[in-house]
Design a protein around this motif. Structure first.
Motif, PDB file in Angstrom:
ATOM      1  N   ARG A 181       0.839  -1.201   0.000  1.00  0.00           N
ATOM      2  CA  ARG A 181       0.000   0.000   0.000  1.00  0.00           C
ATOM      3  C   ARG A 181       0.876   1.253   0.000  1.00  0.00           C
ATOM      4  O   ARG A 181       0.650   2.202  -0.741  1.00  0.00           O
ATOM      5  CB  ARG A 181      -0.905  -0.027   1.239  1.00  0.00           C
ATOM      6  CG  ARG A 181      -1.882   1.116   1.322  1.00  0.00           C
ATOM      7  CD  ARG A 181      -2.450   1.258   2.713  1.00  0.00           C
ATOM      8  NE  ARG A 181      -1.422   1.457   3.710  1.00  0.00           N
ATOM      9  CZ  ARG A 181      -0.752   2.596   3.879  1.00  0.00           C
ATOM     10  NH1 ARG A 181      -1.014   3.628   3.114  1.00  0.00           N
ATOM     11  NH2 ARG A 181       0.182   2.704   4.794  1.00  0.00           N
ATOM     12  N   ARG A 182       1.922   1.224   0.825  1.00  0.00           N
ATOM     13  CA  ARG A 182       2.793   2.391   0.924  1.00  0.00           C
ATOM     14  C   ARG A 182       3.557   2.607  -0.382  1.00  0.00           C
ATOM     15  O   ARG A 182       3.745   3.743  -0.821  1.00  0.00           O
ATOM     16  CB  ARG A 182       3.760   2.185   2.086  1.00  0.00           C
ATOM     17  CG  ARG A 182       4.448   3.447   2.507  1.00  0.00           C
ATOM     18  CD  ARG A 182       5.280   3.229   3.727  1.00  0.00           C
ATOM     19  NE  ARG A 182       4.493   3.213   4.944  1.00  0.00           N
ATOM     20  CZ  ARG A 182       5.035   3.214   6.157  1.00  0.00           C
ATOM     21  NH1 ARG A 182       6.325   3.220   6.293  1.00  0.00           N
ATOM     22  NH2 ARG A 182       4.276   3.205   7.219  1.00  0.00           N
ATOM     23  N   ALA A 183       3.989   1.496  -1.006  1.00  0.00           N
ATOM     24  CA  ALA A 183       4.708   1.618  -2.282  1.00  0.00           C
ATOM     25  C   ALA A 183       3.777   2.210  -3.341  1.00  0.00           C
ATOM     26  O   ALA A 183       4.182   3.063  -4.142  1.00  0.00           O
ATOM     27  CB  ALA A 183       5.229   0.253  -2.722  1.00  0.00           C
ATOM     28  N   GLY A 184       2.512   1.757  -3.326  1.00  0.00           N
ATOM     29  CA  GLY A 184       1.544   2.299  -4.281  1.00  0.00           C
ATOM     30  C   GLY A 184       1.321   3.789  -4.058  1.00  0.00           C
ATOM     31  O   GLY A 184       1.286   4.583  -5.010  1.00  0.00           O
ATOM     32  N   ALA A 185       1.208   4.165  -2.766  1.00  0.00           N
ATOM     33  CA  ALA A 185       0.995   5.583  -2.450  1.00  0.00           C
ATOM     34  C   ALA A 185       2.222   6.406  -2.839  1.00  0.00           C
ATOM     35  O   ALA A 185       2.088   7.531  -3.333  1.00  0.00           O
ATOM     36  CB  ALA A 185       0.690   5.738  -0.960  1.00  0.00           C
TER      37      ALA A 185
ATOM     38  N   LEU B 159       2.236   6.887  -6.518  1.00  0.00           N
ATOM     39  CA  LEU B 159       1.227   7.896  -6.859  1.00  0.00           C
ATOM     40  C   LEU B 159       1.750   9.299  -6.555  1.00  0.00           C
ATOM     41  O   LEU B 159       1.624  10.225  -7.373  1.00  0.00           O
ATOM     42  CB  LEU B 159      -0.038   7.602  -6.042  1.00  0.00           C
ATOM     43  CG  LEU B 159      -1.221   8.541  -6.202  1.00  0.00           C
ATOM     44  CD1 LEU B 159      -1.724   8.513  -7.630  1.00  0.00           C
ATOM     45  CD2 LEU B 159      -2.343   8.154  -5.235  1.00  0.00           C
ATOM     46  N   ALA B 160       2.371   9.442  -5.373  1.00  0.00           N
ATOM     47  CA  ALA B 160       2.899  10.761  -4.984  1.00  0.00           C
ATOM     48  C   ALA B 160       3.962  11.223  -5.974  1.00  0.00           C
ATOM     49  O   ALA B 160       3.993  12.385  -6.375  1.00  0.00           O
ATOM     50  CB  ALA B 160       3.479  10.687  -3.571  1.00  0.00           C
ATOM     51  N   MET B 161       4.836  10.299  -6.377  1.00  0.00           N
ATOM     52  CA  MET B 161       5.912  10.686  -7.303  1.00  0.00           C
ATOM     53  C   MET B 161       5.345  11.114  -8.650  1.00  0.00           C
ATOM     54  O   MET B 161       5.809  12.084  -9.250  1.00  0.00           O
ATOM     55  CB  MET B 161       6.905   9.526  -7.469  1.00  0.00           C
ATOM     56  CG  MET B 161       7.802   9.363  -6.254  1.00  0.00           C
ATOM     57  SD  MET B 161       9.212   8.292  -6.542  1.00  0.00           S
ATOM     58  CE  MET B 161       8.448   6.712  -6.551  1.00  0.00           C
ATOM     59  N   GLU B 162       4.345  10.378  -9.112  1.00  0.00           N
ATOM     60  CA  GLU B 162       3.746  10.746 -10.405  1.00  0.00           C
ATOM     61  C   GLU B 162       3.048  12.103 -10.299  1.00  0.00           C
ATOM     62  O   GLU B 162       3.151  12.940 -11.193  1.00  0.00           O
ATOM     63  CB  GLU B 162       2.741   9.678 -10.852  1.00  0.00           C
ATOM     64  CG  GLU B 162       3.347   8.306 -11.142  1.00  0.00           C
ATOM     65  CD  GLU B 162       4.311   8.321 -12.322  1.00  0.00           C
ATOM     66  OE1 GLU B 162       4.220   9.220 -13.164  1.00  0.00           O
ATOM     67  OE2 GLU B 162       5.184   7.429 -12.380  1.00  0.00           O
TER      68      GLU B 162
END
Lengths: 541, 236
Positions: free
Chosen positions: B188-192, B195-198
């Motif tokens: 979940r954290r990797a996905g977030a 998302l934040a980086m994009e």
């Protein structure tokens, strides 16, 4: 940016999450002009974060959800849109402060000299002032990480900023500094969308509010003052945390002490509208009652301590974070722990719970009280897969556990995976299971109000009262001094890893209001104080 | 000294030394390399001995658990005796520890952000890969902290007691469920984070700035020459 074109415009927007039986949000229509701020409010689970992601452009390109309707954001030549996500831990990507601020600036293709200039500017202004270029992001506290995220976002100088709970982990002083920084963005014609439960801070900035109902439909939308006034007076409005002056104004209007139709939102607005009657003790009494600033008399705690820290020193990441802490928690005692960001509050909670090694000094815990620690991230308390497994691990009968889960407003399906609940629901589930355990315990709650709506705050206060009645000792880490003062018997103030003040809740609140402590009370008590209320003194309460 | 040098030069030297450790057959020379690098890190770079040893733990563990196989495995050449098996075991252990020492010398003297920038701008590595890896480095301490808190909470759920209860309490939190929760949290954290980086423009159409890109200097050339001379000296 075209001066007459909105910075953000949404028409007929609906979002359906994968596997969702209904739209998470729907019928959204909004427009945010350059230099203005829109606050998105609503109870937990109303779809605020989902809408923020859609407005930021993450849905459907980055998050697989179905989006209908149209959203228009600034074109790249108008200066981009910047987003601050709710999860600050995931938001930061670099290892040093300067790299973190530079990350988005590099991506935008700014000249190296301009990147350096913006980093310097970000670190000399609130909310990131106090950080050093080479400070390691990993060693920052949760609050400072949030301040860095806001500082980095503002350094982008975007035409539109979408921020999801940017003040959630900030102490009131830091929240005010962050609000001031966002106000600067407005002055430079930047537009802002704020998702926030801490209405006091957000409302100082917002020109307009959009209130979502529990079903994700817009409940109200309009200019801030009149819309909040209507919410405060409506019986069927969603339970959101309204700003203290708005709540106080509604009560005073009902009592006939304020002209009908008043729709201010700040303390100054209210005092100005009250005129000479602002000094009337009756006014202060009504405000104290409306804001729930009920005086807690602190009975002398009895019995031997459930937990003791004796001259405890703790080191984390090679540096001292706690120094010479003396603390006792006795049965039936609720202790609040306040302090500015980075003071060492979470470290103290972890040390008391036994998760951090005491470097010097000692920690003593009664064997009767296996500590129950509820962290900021509730998922860490739910590791057994199904609800039945969670109950079994806590040696709870399923009937008792199911009753507790249902009491928290959740579906007590024994085979449901506990991680399938939403973030807010997981917080309620972890608390409900902790409550279901019989007998006195040592219960440690780390920022339990973060992200809670009005109903959640009331439920939490009731749970804490129940724990007190059972003879449990409770330590609550929090930033909202007003709320801590209403639930805790005494409050410790931590600064720089040391306890700098300790005493009955009302005495600490009074000292904080007088400005003699490094913690800032919330808007509610500051308003009541301006009207003549002194915590603990005879009078209105 | 090393911490100010160009990350890509240091990376090339590290590859050279690791290649040499895999080819050399003399444990004494491997030990010499370890001693030299250890002295360099402790005396010149002022790396605390404790940090160095902590970083070497996985390599020491790997050396211990893998090298003994050579000593006890059936010897295909009966004439060489048991001595040859122990020698092979020592050589493998020395190679692993020397590789670990080279890795630590690189890791402890290199700023990951500088390395990522140099890889992106000078080695053509994709920004998404470099910054994704950098973000993952951030997660490791957080994951360890999460695991510790989850274990504490699990222990707290078991009443203190003696015998079987004490054992249950001691092992609480070391469960499959904790692993799944941590894995789910990490995903979940990797996905977030992705998302934040994009959302912060990682995939922006325009080229990224060349800010603070480490450049190779004459000093880096001297360092590379010294490394080559060292390898030659150790070989001959």
């Amino acid at each position: 940016m075209h001066p007459h074109r909105p910075a953000l415009e949404a028409r007929g927007v609906a979002v359906r999450l994968p596997g969702g039986a209904r739209d998470a949000v729907r019928d959204i229509a909004l427009s945010v002009d350059p230099g203005s701020t829109l606050a998105l409010l609503g109870p937990s689970g109303s779809g605020k974060s989902t809408l923020a992601l859609a407005l930021a452009g993450a849905i459907p390109t980055l998050v697989p959800a179905a989006l209908t309707g149209s959203i228009r954001r600034p074109e790249p030549e108008d200066g981009f849109a910047t987003t601050i996500l709710q999860d600050t831990d995931a938001h930061l990507v670099a290892l040093s402060v300067e790299d973190e601020i530079a990350f988005a600036l590099e991506n935008r293709g700014l000249a190296p000299e301009e990147i350096d200039r913006r980093i310097d500017a970000a670190l000399t202004l609130p909310p990131a002032r106090g950080l050093g270029r080479r400070d390691r992001t990993l060693s920052l506290s949760g609050g400072w990480r949030q301040r860095l995220a806001i500082g980095a976002a503002l350094a982008e100088g975007s035409a539109l900023l979408i921020a999801d709970e940017p003040f959630a982990h900030l102490d009131p002083e830091a929240a005010s500094a962050a609000a001031e920084a966002l106000a600067r963005l407005r002055r430079s014609s930047g537009a802002c969308v704020l998702v926030e439960h801490r209405a006091d801070t957000a409302m100082r900035l917002a020109d307009a509010v959009l209130v979502l109902g529990p079903n994700g439909h817009p409940y109200a939308h309009g200019p801030t003052g009149p819309t909040l006034r209507a919410i405060a007076r409506s019986k069927d409005a969603p339970r959101i945390r309204l700003p203290a002056p708005v709540r106080a104004g509604a009560a005073l209007e009902q009592a006939g002490l304020l002209p009908a139709g008043w729709h201010g939102r700040s303390t100054e607005d209210l005092i100005s509208a009250l005129g000479p009657s602002a000094s009337d003790p009756l006014v202060a009494g009504i405000v104290v009652e409306a804001l729930g600033l009920r005086c807690r008399s602190a009975p002398a705690a009895a019995g031997s301590p459930l937990a003791t820290l004796d001259n405890a020193f703790v080191r984390r990441g090679g540096r001292g974070v706690l120094a010479g802490i003396d603390l006792e928690i006795r049965p039936g005692e609720v202790v609040g722990l306040a302090g500015p960001n980075g003071a060492g509050k979470t470290s103290l909670a972890l040390a008391l719970a036994g998760a951090l090694r005491i470097h010097r000094g000692r920690a003593i815990r009664e064997r009767i009280a296996a500590p129950v620690y509820l962290p900021q991230n509730p998922s860490l308390a739910l590791t057994s897969g199904t609800l039945e497994g969670e109950a079994s691990r806590r040696r709870l009968g399923w009937t008792d556990a199911a009753r507790a889960v249902a009491g928290a407003g959740l579906d007590p399906d024994p085979h449901r995976n506990s991680l399938a609940f939403s973030h807010g629901e997981r917080r309620r589930l972890a608390m409900a299971l902790a409550m279901a355990a019989p007998g006195p315990r040592l219960v440690i709650l780390d920022e339990p109000t973060s992200g809670l709506d009005e109903a959640g705050m009331a439920g939490l206060a009731a749970d804490i009262a129940t724990l007190r009645g059972r003879g449990s000792g409770v330590l609550i880490v929090g930033h909202d001094l007003d709320w801590l003062a209403t639930v805790a018997d005494r409050i410790l103030v931590l600064d720089g890893g040391r306890i700098v003040a300790e005493g009955p809740s009302l005495a600490i609140l009074a000292r904080a209001l007088a400005g003699s402590l490094p913690v800032c009370p919330s808007d509610g008590s500051r308003l009541a104080y301006r009207l003549g209320w002194v915590p603990g003194a005879a009078g209105p309460c | 000294m090393l911490s100010r040098r160009d990350p890509l030069t240091k990376l090339a030297i590290a590859f050279l030394l690791v290649a040499w450790t895999t080819l050399t057959r003399d444990p004494a020379r491997l030990a010499g390399l370890c001693g030299l690098l250890g002295a360099l890190l402790i005396v010149v770079e002022r790396i605390p001995v404790r940090s160095l040893l902590r970083g070497l733990i996985p390599f020491l563990f790997f050396a211990l658990t893998s090298s003994w196989i050579y000593a006890v495995a059936p010897n295909p050449n009966p004439g060489s005796g048991a001595q040859a098996g122990w020698e092979a075991s020592g050589l493998v252990a020395a190679r692993i520890v020397a590789t670990g020492m080279v890795s630590m010398a690189f890791a402890l003297t290199t700023n990951p952000s500088d390395l990522a920038r140099a890889m992106v701008h000078r080695a053509g590595v994709s920004r998404r890969f470099a910054y994704g890896t950098l973000a993952a480095v951030q997660f490791l301490p957080a994951l360890a902290e999460d695991a510790r808190i989850a274990r504490l909470i699990a222990r707290g759920a078991v009443e203190p007691g003696r015998g079987w209860t004490a054992l249950r309490r001691a092992v609480a939190g070391l469960s499959f469920g904790t692993g799944v929760m941590l894995l789910a949290g990490a995903i979940r954290r990797a996905g977030a984070a992705a998302l934040a980086m994009e959302l912060r423009g990682l995939s922006a159409d325009r080229p990224a700035s060349a800010w603070k890109i480490p450049r190779a200097t004459l000093h880096d050339g001297v360092l590379a020459a010294c490394a080559i001379l060292l390898v030659l000296a150790l070989t001959v």
